[in-house]
Motif scaffolding. Sequence first.
Motif, mmCIF file in Angstrom:
data_model
loop_
_atom_site.group_PDB
_atom_site.id
_atom_site.type_symbol
_atom_site.label_atom_id
_atom_site.label_comp_id
_atom_site.label_asym_id
_atom_site.label_seq_id
_atom_site.Cartn_x
_atom_site.Cartn_y
_atom_site.Cartn_z
ATOM 1 N N LEU A 1 -23.059 20.807 9.687
ATOM 2 C CA LEU A 1 -21.965 19.972 9.224
ATOM 3 C C LEU A 1 -21.820 20.377 7.657
ATOM 4 O O LEU A 1 -22.655 19.759 7.096
ATOM 5 N N PRO A 2 -20.614 20.786 7.222
ATOM 6 C CA PRO A 2 -20.316 20.956 6.021
ATOM 7 C C PRO A 2 -20.082 19.598 5.267
ATOM 8 O O PRO A 2 -19.521 18.785 5.792
ATOM 9 N N LEU A 3 -21.016 19.503 4.167
ATOM 10 C CA LEU A 3 -20.918 18.255 3.548
ATOM 11 C C LEU A 3 -19.851 18.200 2.314
ATOM 12 O O LEU A 3 -19.306 16.985 2.105
ATOM 13 N N GLY A 4 -19.365 19.279 1.962
ATOM 14 C CA GLY A 4 -18.312 19.313 0.912
ATOM 15 C C GLY A 4 -17.257 20.143 1.413
ATOM 16 O O GLY A 4 -17.134 20.316 2.408
ATOM 17 N N GLY B 1 -20.721 9.067 -1.611
ATOM 18 C CA GLY B 1 -19.780 8.290 -0.860
ATOM 19 C C GLY B 1 -18.782 9.085 -0.226
ATOM 20 O O GLY B 1 -18.686 10.288 -0.146
ATOM 21 N N ASP B 2 -17.817 8.580 0.024
ATOM 22 C CA ASP B 2 -16.796 8.993 0.975
ATOM 23 C C ASP B 2 -15.379 9.276 -0.053
ATOM 24 O O ASP B 2 -15.554 9.534 -1.103
ATOM 25 N N SER B 3 -14.275 9.017 0.558
ATOM 26 C CA SER B 3 -12.990 9.542 -0.350
ATOM 27 C C SER B 3 -12.970 8.594 -1.413
ATOM 28 O O SER B 3 -12.295 9.002 -2.486
ATOM 29 N N TYR B 4 -13.446 7.450 -1.609
ATOM 30 C CA TYR B 4 -13.451 6.698 -2.833
ATOM 31 C C TYR B 4 -14.080 7.505 -3.973
ATOM 32 O O TYR B 4 -13.560 7.557 -5.042
ATOM 33 N N VAL B 5 -15.229 7.864 -3.481
ATOM 34 C CA VAL B 5 -16.091 8.832 -4.687
ATOM 35 C C VAL B 5 -15.309 10.022 -4.974
ATOM 36 O O VAL B 5 -15.276 10.486 -5.900
ATOM 37 N N GLN B 6 -14.638 10.512 -3.936
ATOM 38 C CA GLN B 6 -13.935 11.949 -4.102
ATOM 39 C C GLN B 6 -12.894 11.602 -4.979
ATOM 40 O O GLN B 6 -12.422 12.555 -5.660
ATOM 41 N N LEU C 1 -20.781 13.276 -5.423
ATOM 42 C CA LEU C 1 -21.054 13.837 -4.083
ATOM 43 C C LEU C 1 -20.212 12.999 -3.387
ATOM 44 O O LEU C 1 -20.446 12.108 -2.423
ATOM 45 N N GLY C 2 -18.620 13.311 -3.168
ATOM 46 C CA GLY C 2 -17.780 12.545 -2.380
ATOM 47 C C GLY C 2 -16.878 13.446 -1.383
ATOM 48 O O GLY C 2 -16.436 14.149 -1.893
ATOM 49 N N THR C 3 -16.710 13.041 -0.130
ATOM 50 C CA THR C 3 -16.046 13.576 0.753
ATOM 51 C C THR C 3 -15.247 12.663 1.691
ATOM 52 O O THR C 3 -15.950 11.736 2.443
ATOM 53 N N GLY C 4 -13.937 12.749 1.750
ATOM 54 C CA GLY C 4 -13.187 11.887 2.446
ATOM 55 C C GLY C 4 -13.559 11.800 4.040
ATOM 56 O O GLY C 4 -13.808 13.189 4.601
ATOM 57 N N GLY C 5 -13.958 10.702 4.579
ATOM 58 C CA GLY C 5 -14.122 10.471 5.903
ATOM 59 C C GLY C 5 -15.690 10.707 6.516
ATOM 60 O O GLY C 5 -16.235 10.406 7.242
ATOM 61 N N ALA C 6 -16.494 10.905 5.040
ATOM 62 C CA ALA C 6 -18.005 10.813 5.141
ATOM 63 C C ALA C 6 -18.376 9.608 5.665
ATOM 64 O O ALA C 6 -18.027 8.486 4.965
ATOM 65 N N GLY C 7 -19.383 9.336 6.359
ATOM 66 C CA GLY C 7 -20.075 7.944 6.578
ATOM 67 C C GLY C 7 -21.485 8.062 5.901
ATOM 68 O O GLY C 7 -21.728 8.944 5.495
ATOM 69 N N PRO C 8 -22.389 7.154 6.104
ATOM 70 C CA PRO C 8 -23.818 7.016 5.544
ATOM 71 C C PRO C 8 -24.420 7.940 6.027
ATOM 72 O O PRO C 8 -25.374 8.452 5.358
ATOM 73 N N LEU C 9 -24.397 8.679 7.261
ATOM 74 C CA LEU C 9 -25.276 9.935 7.647
ATOM 75 C C LEU C 9 -25.113 11.020 6.865
ATOM 76 O O LEU C 9 -26.101 11.625 6.462
ATOM 77 N N THR C 10 -23.786 11.060 6.735
ATOM 78 C CA THR C 10 -23.335 12.332 5.843
ATOM 79 C C THR C 10 -23.625 12.177 4.531
ATOM 80 O O THR C 10 -23.961 13.011 3.809
ATOM 81 N N HIS C 11 -23.567 10.905 4.079
ATOM 82 C CA HIS C 11 -23.736 10.683 2.440
ATOM 83 C C HIS C 11 -25.467 10.881 2.244
ATOM 84 O O HIS C 11 -25.746 11.662 1.468
#
Length: 139
Positions: free
Chosen positions: A10-13, A55-60, A84-94
Motif C-alpha cells: 500500500l503506497p503511503l505517500g 495524519g490524513d488530508s488535514y495534515v497534507q 506525513l499526511g495523505t488524503g484519505g488515509a486512516g489510522p492503519l495507514t497512519h
Amino acid sequence: MPDVGGRPVLPLGGPVNASCLYCEEDDGWMTFTTDELGFNNPPGAADDAEVVIVGDSYVQGACVGTGFSFADRMRERGRGVYALGTGGAGPLTHLGMIVEHLDRLRPSVVAWVHTASNDLTLPNRPYGDLDIEMWSAPL
C-alpha cells in the motif's frame, strides 16, 4: 494494488518529487510538489524533522494552499516540522507511515492527528476510515 516481489503493498505517500494538482477552493486549484519521500513538504524538511505530524488530508494541507497548512505555519515559527499526511488515509495507514518513516526522521515529538469526522466510526457516520482499512486489508 501494486506489489513488491509478488506481495501486495500500500503506497503511503505520493509520487516522489512530483508536481501534484489536488483540489479546488475559492482561491483556485491547490498545487504542490512532493518531497523526496512523496509528501507535501519543502525539499529537505525530512533532514530537520524536530516534530513529525502524522495524519490524513488535514495534515497534507488539503485545499489551503502552499504556506497555510498547520505544518507550514509551525515552520514559519522556526520549528523543524515534517508532515506525513495523505488524503484519505486512516489510522492503519497512519500507523504504517509511523513504522515506515520514524526511524529515519527521528523526531523529538510526534503528533498523530485523528479527525473524528472521518477517521473513526461515529454514531451518525457508520463507517470511518478505520473500518474501511480493516475490511480492505489483505490477509
